[in-house]
Design an enzyme around this catalytic site. Structure first.
Site, PDB file in Angstrom:
ATOM      1  N   TRP A 102      43.949   0.447 -27.112  1.00  0.00           N
ATOM      2  CA  TRP A 102      45.465   0.604 -26.580  1.00  0.00           C
ATOM      3  C   TRP A 102      45.793  -0.787 -26.098  1.00  0.00           C
ATOM      4  CZ3 TRP A 102      49.802   2.586 -25.175  1.00  0.00           C
ATOM      5  CH2 TRP A 102      50.415   2.261 -23.987  1.00  0.00           C
ATOM      6  N   TRP A 153      38.770   5.751 -26.667  1.00  0.00           N
ATOM      7  CA  TRP A 153      38.772   5.129 -27.936  1.00  0.00           C
ATOM      8  C   TRP A 153      37.628   4.830 -28.366  1.00  0.00           C
ATOM      9  CZ3 TRP A 153      43.407   5.217 -29.955  1.00  0.00           C
ATOM     10  CH2 TRP A 153      44.426   5.325 -29.064  1.00  0.00           C
ATOM     11  N   TYR A 162      32.220   7.321 -23.393  1.00  0.00           N
ATOM     12  CA  TYR A 162      33.065   6.470 -22.744  1.00  0.00           C
ATOM     13  C   TYR A 162      32.302   5.816 -21.466  1.00  0.00           C
ATOM     14  CZ  TYR A 162      36.573   4.463 -19.651  1.00  0.00           C
ATOM     15  OH  TYR A 162      37.161   3.757 -18.702  1.00  0.00           O
TER      16      TYR A 162
END
Ligand code: ABN
Length: 173
Positions: A102, A153, A162
């Site tokens: 991002w 992501w 994550y």
């Protein structure tokens, strides 16, 4: 007349003796010790600011990579890798940077320029759990996934777990 003078002298002497006794009596000594004891007990309870860590004492949060308010973190949603054994730009040992990221735009207060910052998630280890930040500058709703930052992501990687997020400058806006 003599009696009046004698009475006056008596009263003055009495006043002096009383005041001397007051400043040196056992009672006044006990009162002083009591005051000191109460002061000693109450002082540590006063709300002193003990938040400044040694390594970052005096550093403004906007310059401190271990704080959410660090300027590059303006659109970061996740755990700071700087608090998890990594750095601003590198994942902690054992974690790997996500391929998909991002990208946000943050103003560097030092030069007043806007920079494109890539927020790569570091993947392959359990969630770090330290320094959780949630800034959403220019974020858009989740149905436009590419412009939403509340996304793991790591999901595009082999290691989907994550761990934390780094902030890499990728250009000037
Ligand atoms: N991009 C950080 C993140 C990871 C998992 C869930 C929400 C946000």
């Amino acid at each position: 007349m003599l009696q009046i003078i004698e009475t006056w002298i008596d009263k003055m002497a009495e006043r002096r003796v009383r005041s001397a006794a007051q400043s040196s009596s056992r009672r006044s000594a006990v009162a002083k010790i009591g005051t000191m004891m109460v002061g000693g007990a109450v002082l540590p309870m006063l709300p002193f600011d003990r938040s400044g860590g040694e390594a970052h004492a005096g550093m403004p949060a906007i310059d401190d990579p271990m704080k959410c308010e660090y300027w590059r973190n303006c659109a970061l949603d996740g755990f700071l890798c700087t608090c998890c054994g990594g750095s601003v730009t590198t994942c902690p040992p054992g974690a790997e940077a996500s391929k998909v990221t991002w990208v946000g735009t943050c103003k560097n207060p030092k030069d007043g320029k806007d920079y494109l910052v890539s927020y790569n998630d570091c993947c392959g280890k359990v969630a770090c759990g330290r320094c959780l930040c949630n800034f959403n500058e220019r974020e858009r709703p989740a149905y436009r996934m590419g412009v939403h930052n509340d996304i793991n992501w790591c999901m595009a990687d082999k290691q989907t777990m994550y761990h934390c997020t780094v902030s890499v400058i990728v250009g000037v806006a």
